[in-house]
Design a protein around this motif. Structure first.
Motif, PDB file in Angstrom:
ATOM      1  N   GLN A   6       0.846  -1.197   0.000  1.00 47.76           N
ATOM      2  CA  GLN A   6       0.000   0.000   0.000  1.00 47.76           C
ATOM      3  C   GLN A   6       0.877   1.241   0.000  1.00 47.76           C
ATOM      4  O   GLN A   6       1.957   1.253   0.588  1.00 47.76           O
ATOM      5  CB  GLN A   6      -0.894   0.055   1.247  1.00 47.76           C
ATOM      6  CG  GLN A   6      -2.009  -0.949   1.258  1.00 47.76           C
ATOM      7  CD  GLN A   6      -2.976  -0.699   2.402  1.00 47.76           C
ATOM      8  OE1 GLN A   6      -3.062  -1.504   3.322  1.00 47.76           O
ATOM      9  NE2 GLN A   6      -3.702   0.411   2.339  1.00 47.76           N
ATOM     10  N   ARG A   9       2.193   5.622   2.964  1.00 45.53           N
ATOM     11  CA  ARG A   9       2.005   5.164   4.347  1.00 45.53           C
ATOM     12  C   ARG A   9       1.275   6.207   5.176  1.00 45.53           C
ATOM     13  O   ARG A   9       0.506   5.864   6.065  1.00 45.53           O
ATOM     14  CB  ARG A   9       3.357   4.870   4.993  1.00 45.53           C
ATOM     15  CG  ARG A   9       4.042   3.613   4.508  1.00 45.53           C
ATOM     16  CD  ARG A   9       3.201   2.343   4.729  1.00 45.53           C
ATOM     17  NE  ARG A   9       2.691   2.201   6.089  1.00 45.53           N
ATOM     18  CZ  ARG A   9       3.343   1.630   7.092  1.00 45.53           C
ATOM     19  NH1 ARG A   9       4.559   1.161   6.904  1.00 45.53           N
ATOM     20  NH2 ARG A   9       2.769   1.512   8.276  1.00 45.53           N
ATOM     21  N   TYR A  10       1.548   7.469   4.885  1.00 45.74           N
ATOM     22  CA  TYR A  10       0.933   8.559   5.635  1.00 45.74           C
ATOM     23  C   TYR A  10       0.514   9.661   4.656  1.00 45.74           C
ATOM     24  O   TYR A  10       1.168   9.877   3.644  1.00 45.74           O
ATOM     25  CB  TYR A  10       1.906   9.156   6.664  1.00 45.74           C
ATOM     26  CG  TYR A  10       2.489   8.145   7.603  1.00 45.74           C
ATOM     27  CD1 TYR A  10       3.696   7.521   7.321  1.00 45.74           C
ATOM     28  CD2 TYR A  10       1.820   7.795   8.776  1.00 45.74           C
ATOM     29  CE1 TYR A  10       4.226   6.573   8.182  1.00 45.74           C
ATOM     30  CE2 TYR A  10       2.352   6.844   9.639  1.00 45.74           C
ATOM     31  CZ  TYR A  10       3.555   6.247   9.338  1.00 45.74           C
ATOM     32  OH  TYR A  10       4.079   5.312  10.191  1.00 45.74           O
ATOM     33  N   LEU A  91      -7.010   0.348   5.160  1.00 49.23           N
ATOM     34  CA  LEU A  91      -6.344  -0.940   5.009  1.00 49.23           C
ATOM     35  C   LEU A  91      -6.832  -1.631   3.750  1.00 49.23           C
ATOM     36  O   LEU A  91      -8.031  -1.721   3.496  1.00 49.23           O
ATOM     37  CB  LEU A  91      -6.652  -1.837   6.211  1.00 49.23           C
ATOM     38  CG  LEU A  91      -6.099  -1.391   7.559  1.00 49.23           C
ATOM     39  CD1 LEU A  91      -6.838  -2.096   8.691  1.00 49.23           C
ATOM     40  CD2 LEU A  91      -4.609  -1.687   7.639  1.00 49.23           C
ATOM     41  N   PHE A 103      -3.648  -8.568   5.103  1.00 44.71           N
ATOM     42  CA  PHE A 103      -3.726  -7.118   5.104  1.00 44.71           C
ATOM     43  C   PHE A 103      -2.391  -6.475   4.779  1.00 44.71           C
ATOM     44  O   PHE A 103      -1.323  -6.992   5.130  1.00 44.71           O
ATOM     45  CB  PHE A 103      -4.173  -6.605   6.485  1.00 44.71           C
ATOM     46  CG  PHE A 103      -5.629  -6.795   6.769  1.00 44.71           C
ATOM     47  CD1 PHE A 103      -6.100  -7.979   7.317  1.00 44.71           C
ATOM     48  CD2 PHE A 103      -6.535  -5.783   6.493  1.00 44.71           C
ATOM     49  CE1 PHE A 103      -7.453  -8.153   7.582  1.00 44.71           C
ATOM     50  CE2 PHE A 103      -7.886  -5.946   6.759  1.00 44.71           C
ATOM     51  CZ  PHE A 103      -8.340  -7.126   7.301  1.00 44.71           C
ATOM     52  N   GLY A 104      -2.457  -5.301   4.141  1.00 42.43           N
ATOM     53  CA  GLY A 104      -1.303  -4.437   4.004  1.00 42.43           C
ATOM     54  C   GLY A 104      -1.103  -3.633   5.287  1.00 42.43           C
ATOM     55  O   GLY A 104      -1.880  -3.760   6.237  1.00 42.43           O
ATOM     56  N   ASN A 105      -0.065  -2.806   5.300  1.00 43.14           N
ATOM     57  CA  ASN A 105       0.232  -2.018   6.498  1.00 43.14           C
ATOM     58  C   ASN A 105      -0.617  -0.759   6.615  1.00 43.14           C
ATOM     59  O   ASN A 105      -0.555  -0.061   7.627  1.00 43.14           O
ATOM     60  CB  ASN A 105       1.708  -1.653   6.542  1.00 43.14           C
ATOM     61  CG  ASN A 105       2.577  -2.858   6.872  1.00 43.14           C
ATOM     62  OD1 ASN A 105       2.127  -3.789   7.541  1.00 43.14           O
ATOM     63  ND2 ASN A 105       3.800  -2.856   6.390  1.00 43.14           N
ATOM     64  N   GLY A 106      -1.375  -0.457   5.590  1.00 43.56           N
ATOM     65  CA  GLY A 106      -2.320   0.638   5.687  1.00 43.56           C
ATOM     66  C   GLY A 106      -1.751   2.006   5.333  1.00 43.56           C
ATOM     67  O   GLY A 106      -0.540   2.210   5.282  1.00 43.56           O
ATOM     68  N   ARG A 108      -2.255   5.856   6.758  1.00 41.25           N
ATOM     69  CA  ARG A 108      -2.846   6.685   7.817  1.00 41.25           C
ATOM     70  C   ARG A 108      -3.174   8.054   7.251  1.00 41.25           C
ATOM     71  O   ARG A 108      -2.279   8.800   6.852  1.00 41.25           O
ATOM     72  CB  ARG A 108      -1.900   6.824   9.006  1.00 41.25           C
ATOM     73  CG  ARG A 108      -2.480   7.681  10.136  1.00 41.25           C
ATOM     74  CD  ARG A 108      -1.567   7.734  11.338  1.00 41.25           C
ATOM     75  NE  ARG A 108      -1.433   6.416  11.956  1.00 41.25           N
ATOM     76  CZ  ARG A 108      -2.305   5.881  12.808  1.00 41.25           C
ATOM     77  NH1 ARG A 108      -3.385   6.557  13.147  1.00 41.25           N
ATOM     78  NH2 ARG A 108      -2.089   4.700  13.314  1.00 41.25           N
TER      79      ARG A 108
ATOM     80  N   LYS B  38      -2.529  -7.339  15.771  1.00 35.86           N
ATOM     81  CA  LYS B  38      -2.041  -6.138  15.095  1.00 35.86           C
ATOM     82  C   LYS B  38      -0.996  -5.437  15.946  1.00 35.86           C
ATOM     83  O   LYS B  38      -1.274  -5.041  17.081  1.00 35.86           O
ATOM     84  CB  LYS B  38      -3.208  -5.176  14.800  1.00 35.86           C
ATOM     85  CG  LYS B  38      -2.789  -3.958  13.983  1.00 35.86           C
ATOM     86  CD  LYS B  38      -3.947  -3.045  13.733  1.00 35.86           C
ATOM     87  CE  LYS B  38      -3.539  -1.853  12.866  1.00 35.86           C
ATOM     88  NZ  LYS B  38      -2.411  -1.092  13.428  1.00 35.86           N
ATOM     89  N   ALA B  41       1.508   0.348  13.588  1.00 40.79           N
ATOM     90  CA  ALA B  41       1.980   0.713  12.249  1.00 40.79           C
ATOM     91  C   ALA B  41       2.034  -0.477  11.283  1.00 40.79           C
ATOM     92  O   ALA B  41       2.674  -0.387  10.233  1.00 40.79           O
ATOM     93  CB  ALA B  41       3.332   1.396  12.307  1.00 40.79           C
ATOM     94  N   GLU B  42       1.392  -1.568  11.635  1.00 40.36           N
ATOM     95  CA  GLU B  42       1.302  -2.711  10.730  1.00 40.36           C
ATOM     96  C   GLU B  42      -0.158  -3.077  10.531  1.00 40.36           C
ATOM     97  O   GLU B  42      -1.029  -2.698  11.318  1.00 40.36           O
ATOM     98  CB  GLU B  42       2.064  -3.916  11.278  1.00 40.36           C
ATOM     99  CG  GLU B  42       3.558  -3.710  11.391  1.00 40.36           C
ATOM    100  CD  GLU B  42       4.269  -4.978  11.849  1.00 40.36           C
ATOM    101  OE1 GLU B  42       5.463  -4.886  12.152  1.00 40.36           O
ATOM    102  OE2 GLU B  42       3.612  -6.040  11.906  1.00 40.36           O
ATOM    103  N   GLY B  43      -0.431  -3.821   9.458  1.00 44.20           N
ATOM    104  CA  GLY B  43      -1.779  -4.316   9.267  1.00 44.20           C
ATOM    105  C   GLY B  43      -2.052  -5.525  10.144  1.00 44.20           C
ATOM    106  O   GLY B  43      -1.134  -6.159  10.653  1.00 44.20           O
TER     107      GLY B  43
END
Lengths: 112, 113
Positions: A6, A9-10, A91, A103-106, A108, B38, B41-43
């Motif tokens: 993803q 990240r921010y 996410l 899931f990916g790390n998302g 924010r 979780k 900072a990770e999914g």
């Protein structure tokens, strides 16, 4: 195997601006999901794709959110215009049939 | 409408002891239940699951128990380790809509050395 990727990240934007998030699922995973996780809450499904078709978008605020999955691989989620309450972690997840979601790390997102 | 509830926002246990995380649900159509872990900072990462036809599933230090009559499931971690410190999410879905996971609010577990 490589995980769900993803970017960014921010992201920090002002309200009424637009923003886009990108997701690259695990290779071979036909199903892709976008979840929204507001601080202190569990992830909430926004939209689910099977290949490049939408399976479920019942909780997507369609007046401001849009998503697409071209060619059944990568996906983008867009918000236009953003509101303060859109501040959350977005996410992306993918899965094969009957397997748990990866899931990916998302991303924010902060809307000021 | 909170279909999956984790009523304890946080839990603190000593290293080596048992951690028990609880989850309640309201929708009797749920067929599968999962626990995700979780880190910051990770999914979320998949931990363990259970089908509604079972009442227990074990994987190493992790065991999930399902009580369908009470609409309750729990995750037991024995023995707890400092690396288990994370947010744990309970999730559920019905086989008629595989993939639409409904998540609880999460429980933050802290395992003290």
């Amino acid at each position: 195997e490589a995980g769900v990727a993803q970017s960014p990240r921010y992201k920090i934007i002002e309200k009424r601006q637009s923003v886009a998030f990108w997701c690259n699922p695990i290779s071979g995973h036909a199903t892709l999901y976008w979840y929204q996780q507001i601080l202190g809450q569990g992830p909430k499904l926004l939209i689910q794709f099977q290949n490049n078709g939408v399976v479920d978008d019942s909780q997507l605020p369609k007046d401001r959110f849009s998503a697409e999955r071209l060619k059944g691989v990568d996906s983008t989620l867009k918000i236009q215009p953003a509101k303060l309450e859109d501040s959350a972690v977005y996410l992306c997840a993918s899965s094969q049939e009957a397997s748990p979601l990866h899931f990916g790390n998302g991303t924010r997102l902060t809307v000021t | 409408d909170q279909q999956v509830k984790q009523n304890s926002p946080s839990l603190s246990v000593q290293e080596g002891r048992i951690s028990i995380l609880n989850c309640d649900y309201t929708n009797s159509m749920f067929d599968y239940f999962l626990w995700y872990k979780k880190y910051p900072a990770e999914g979320p990462t998949f931990l363990i699951s259970i089908s509604s036809i079972k009442d227990k599933n074990e994987d190493g230090r992790f065991t999930v128990f399902l009580n369908k009559s009470a609409k309750h499931l729990s995750l037991h971690i024995v023995p707890s380790q400092p690396g288990d410190s994370a947010v744990y999410f309970c999730a559920a879905y019905g086989s008629s809509n595989t993939g639409k996971l409904i998540f609880g609010q999460g429980t933050t577990l802290q395992v003290k050395p």
